[in-house]
Design an enzyme around this catalytic site. Structure first.
Site, PDB file in Angstrom:
ATOM      1  NE  ARG A 128      -0.705 -20.374   2.914  1.00 23.64           N
ATOM      2  CZ  ARG A 128      -0.128 -20.232   1.708  1.00 23.64           C
ATOM      3  NH1 ARG A 128      -0.034 -21.233   0.889  1.00 23.64           N
ATOM      4  NH2 ARG A 128       0.367 -19.071   1.347  1.00 23.64           N
ATOM      5  CD  GLU A 147      -1.237 -13.481   0.833  1.00 27.96           C
ATOM      6  OE1 GLU A 147      -1.939 -12.863   0.032  1.00 27.96           O
ATOM      7  OE2 GLU A 147      -0.402 -14.334   0.468  1.00 27.96           O
ATOM      8  CG  ASN A 195      -3.087 -16.836   0.380  1.00 27.89           C
ATOM      9  OD1 ASN A 195      -2.631 -16.076  -0.464  1.00 27.89           O
ATOM     10  ND2 ASN A 195      -2.466 -17.090   1.517  1.00 27.89           N
ATOM     11  CB  SER A 252       0.251 -24.059  -3.130  1.00 29.17           C
ATOM     12  OG  SER A 252       1.007 -22.912  -2.902  1.00 29.17           O
ATOM     13  CE  LYS A 263      -1.362  -9.466  -0.976  1.00 33.20           C
ATOM     14  NZ  LYS A 263      -1.648 -10.618  -1.833  1.00 33.20           N
ATOM     15  CE  LYS A 268       1.303  -7.124   2.187  1.00 31.18           C
ATOM     16  NZ  LYS A 268       0.743  -8.274   2.906  1.00 31.18           N
ATOM     17  CD  GLU A 317      -3.395 -13.109  -3.729  1.00 34.20           C
ATOM     18  OE1 GLU A 317      -2.678 -13.722  -2.915  1.00 34.20           O
ATOM     19  OE2 GLU A 317      -4.081 -12.129  -3.408  1.00 34.20           O
ATOM     20  N   GLY A 318       1.010 -14.415  -5.272  1.00 35.47           N
ATOM     21  CA  GLY A 318       2.067 -15.283  -5.789  1.00 35.47           C
ATOM     22  C   GLY A 318       3.476 -14.771  -5.574  1.00 35.47           C
ATOM     23  NE  ARG A 351       4.571 -19.841   2.850  1.00 37.38           N
ATOM     24  CZ  ARG A 351       3.902 -18.868   2.258  1.00 37.38           C
ATOM     25  NH1 ARG A 351       4.061 -18.636   0.989  1.00 37.38           N
ATOM     26  NH2 ARG A 351       3.057 -18.116   2.960  1.00 37.38           N
TER      27      ARG A 351
HETATM   28  P1  ADP Z   1       1.562 -12.573  -1.919  1.00 33.77           P
HETATM   29  O1  ADP Z   1       0.130 -12.613  -2.270  1.00 33.77           O
HETATM   30  O2  ADP Z   1       2.430 -12.139  -3.025  1.00 33.77           O
HETATM   31  O3  ADP Z   1       2.005 -13.847  -1.241  1.00 33.77           O
HETATM   32  P2  ADP Z   1       1.898 -11.343   0.721  1.00 33.77           P
HETATM   33  O4  ADP Z   1       0.999 -10.321   1.277  1.00 33.77           O
HETATM   34  O5  ADP Z   1       1.805 -12.699   1.317  1.00 33.77           O
HETATM   35  O6  ADP Z   1       1.685 -11.382  -0.860  1.00 33.77           O
HETATM   36  O7  ADP Z   1       3.380 -10.816   0.839  1.00 33.77           O
HETATM   37  C1  ADP Z   1       4.498 -11.575   0.414  1.00 33.77           C
HETATM   38  C2  ADP Z   1       5.514 -11.721   1.534  1.00 33.77           C
HETATM   39  O8  ADP Z   1       5.924 -10.443   2.002  1.00 33.77           O
HETATM   40  C3  ADP Z   1       4.984 -12.431   2.771  1.00 33.77           C
HETATM   41  O9  ADP Z   1       5.107 -13.825   2.650  1.00 33.77           O
HETATM   42  C4  ADP Z   1       5.866 -11.863   3.869  1.00 33.77           C
HETATM   43  O10 ADP Z   1       7.114 -12.545   3.910  1.00 33.77           O
HETATM   44  C5  ADP Z   1       6.120 -10.456   3.389  1.00 33.77           C
HETATM   45  N1  ADP Z   1       5.133  -9.536   4.017  1.00 33.77           N
HETATM   46  C6  ADP Z   1       3.925  -9.199   3.533  1.00 33.77           C
HETATM   47  N2  ADP Z   1       3.280  -8.347   4.375  1.00 33.77           N
HETATM   48  C7  ADP Z   1       4.114  -8.152   5.407  1.00 33.77           C
HETATM   49  C8  ADP Z   1       4.034  -7.364   6.597  1.00 33.77           C
HETATM   50  N3  ADP Z   1       2.972  -6.599   6.876  1.00 33.77           N
HETATM   51  N4  ADP Z   1       5.093  -7.395   7.445  1.00 33.77           N
HETATM   52  C9  ADP Z   1       6.189  -8.148   7.184  1.00 33.77           C
HETATM   53  N5  ADP Z   1       6.324  -8.892   6.075  1.00 33.77           N
HETATM   54  C10 ADP Z   1       5.307  -8.906   5.186  1.00 33.77           C
HETATM   55 MG    MG Z   2       1.557 -14.589   0.598  1.00 31.65          MG
END
Ligand code: ADP
Ligand code: MG
Length: 504
Positions: free
Chosen positions: A133, A151, A153, A158, A325, A392, A396-397, A479
């Site tokens: 995803r 990101e 996945n 899910s 990441k 970051k 994950e999660g 979402r």
């Molecule tokens: P995880 O693997 O924990 O899901 P993500 O990289 O998806 O990590 O980050 C979690 C959440 O943080 C994302 O769903 C988004 O809402 C927010 N986020 C992550 N990166 C960014 C970004 N570059 N700009 C704005 N919001 C972000």
């Molecule tokens: Mg995410």
């Protein structure tokens, strides 16, 4: 030219009475159609009750061209991440414990070390399956909107099944009520179909078919107390009804006593107390993406035993590592994308991509850099630009990132040797002023709030021995979270399931 869509005018006006009626129809649809969660708290061993998943009342407007662009990119991403997972040298460099992130990130290091040992002993299955995803936010700069990747996945991607049900729920609300508005946008033709359940299941079935042993089953490795179980069960029902493939659900702890590898060819056999032994064609992880799933070495040993087996893993350890990441950040460095997408000698003339395709991928990225960049430069840059950044780690999660004003203090507390485990990423700026009504189970009042919506595009890939055998785009997910919540995980309670209304 049409005027650009005005996000501040969403959702359309609706009276309290109509909104209550819409909410009733939405939650009753969700309950009737299995758009469900288990309630919070300890579950009885036999399931006894469920609640509807958190949902939005209205679908979220999204530019049609950006949605179509995200769908087009998916096939390139499917191939890109398949090739990363097959590039041992790259993963050793990036994620390994000798020179990569595994040196400082314990979880990455454990997975990589286990994989390296297995490589030396010999792996019994050359094929890997990815159910992916790719997550995006809309980025607004002046009046221009573009698609930016949050990101990618490669494990436990899910909400495919529940996302499809949410899109179907919004479609049903359109048919039954037209959302009680005269919005020119809220028409059936602007609600894109979403076949993520059958899309993802097609990937699982392709791996099962490639394994090709009569009577074998697919193993879902799940977490104890998983609340998002219905999202998984819908995949099981589709596998059984459409492909006659049976699924076995087990936690790592159950598997610790039940997994046998055949001496002859490392076939993965599950031996349960009350059932006859079954051979597993494909191991599908809805667990194993966080260190919390590995409280002791026993869970790692189970993971490595599954990895050693002849079953096809979704994902294999290298494919899980490819989803780090850190890999996302390294892909933005000069020449890295070319390594995977332009090497004609390695991938053949049919396997290379155009300059336009590479440019399209790059346009969908924000700036990223490692915190260990050039001595203190990476940290210095992160401190200086903190308010426009997210940091970051390799997790994950949800719930692991550090945002904006929290960054300077965090950088003071971060021991320099841990810097390589972190990346800095520019924040995406979604359109402001967009609202929706969010509905949670157990609360009679929905919440009207300013929101941010994250689009996920699903895809799958079956690959091995240097080649992608088949891959497809496989539906989508939206979402939506309150604007002031940085994180977006539905399971962690910050956001709701939503769908799209395409706008021009
Ligand atoms: P995880 O693997 O924990 O899901 P993500 O990289 O998806 O990590 O980050 C979690 C959440 O943080 C994302 O769903 C988004 O809402 C927010 N986020 C992550 N990166 C960014 C970004 N570059 N700009 C704005 N919001 C972000
Ligand atoms: Mg995410």
């Amino acid at each position: 030219m049409q005027p650009a869509f005005d996000f501040t005018q969403w959702p359309p006006l609706i009276s309290n009475k109509d909104r209550n009626a819409l909410q009733y129809r939405a939650t009753s649809y969700a309950l009737a159609h299995g758009l469900l969660y288990l309630p919070i708290g300890v579950q009885p061993p036999k399931l006894t009750s469920a609640i509807h998943a958190p949902i939005s009342l209205f679908p979220t407007p999204f530019p049609r061209d950006q949605f179509e662009q995200a769908q087009r990119l998916q096939s390139i991403y499917n191939i890109l991440y398949s090739r990363i997972a097959m590039d041992i040298e790259f993963l050793d460099q990036t994620m390994g414990t000798e020179v990569g992130v595994g040196q400082v990130d314990e979880f990455t290091g454990q997975l990589w070390s286990g994989w390296r040992d297995l490589r030396e002993r010999g792996l019994a299955q050359p094929l890997h399956l990815g159910l992916f995803r790719s997550d995006y936010l809309l980025h607004q700069r002046d009046s221009e909107l573009s698609l930016k990747q949050v990101e990618f996945n490669t494990i436990s991607s899910s909400f495919g099944a529940l996302a499809q049900k949410t899109a179907e729920m919004h479609r049903s609300l359109e048919i039954s009520t037209k959302f009680y508005t005269n919005s020119a946008h809220l028409t059936a033709s602007n609600l894109p179909p979403n076949h993520s359940t059958s899309g993802l299941v097609e990937g699982l079935a392709a791996a099962h078919a490639a394994y090709n042993v009569d009577g074998s089953r697919i193993l879902f490795v799940v977490q104890t107390g998983e609340r998002n179980i219905f999202d998984q069960l819908w995949l099981e029902y589709e596998l059984l009804e459409k492909y006659s493939i049976h699924v076995v659900r087990r936690t790592f702890d159950e598997l610790a006593h039940q997994v046998k590898l055949s001496e002859k060819d490392f076939a993965l056999i599950i031996e349960s107390p009350d059932e006859r032994p079954v051979e597993i064609s494909t191991v599908y992880y809805r667990s194993g993406y966080t260190p919390d799933d590995f409280p002791t070495q026993t869970q790692y040993q189970t993971r490595f035993k599954l990895e050693r087996s002849k079953a096809i893993k979704c994902p294999s350890i290298p494919l899980q590592l490819a989803g780090g990441k850190k890999v996302q950040q390294v892909l933005t460095e000069p020449g890295v994308l070319e390594r995977f997408l332009c090497d004609e000698k390695k991938y053949g003339s049919q396997g290379v991509f155009s300059a336009q395709a590479l440019a399209d991928l790059r346009t969908s990225w924000m700036e990223m850099w490692p915190l260990d960049l050039d001595g203190d430069a990476g940290v210095g840059q992160a401190r200086g630009r903190a308010l426009e950044l997210v940091l970051k780690p390799q997790r994950e999660g949800g719930g692991n990132n550090v945002y904006k004003e929290a960054i300077p203090e965090f950088l003071v507390s971060l021991p320099p040797r841990e810097r390589p485990a972190w990346i800095a990423m520019e924040l995406i700026s979604p359109p402001l002023g967009l609202k929706n009504y969010l509905v949670r189970a157990g609360s009679e009042e929905c919440v009207e709030t300013e929101v941010v919506s994250e689009l996920g595009i699903f895809g799958w890939s079956l690959f091995g021995e240097g080649k992608v055998i088949n891959e497809k785009e496989a539906g989508w997910l939206v979402r939506t979270k309150g604007k002031d919540s940085n994180e977006g995980g539905v399971a962690t309670g910050f956001s709701v399931l939503d769908s799209l209304v395409l706008v021009d």
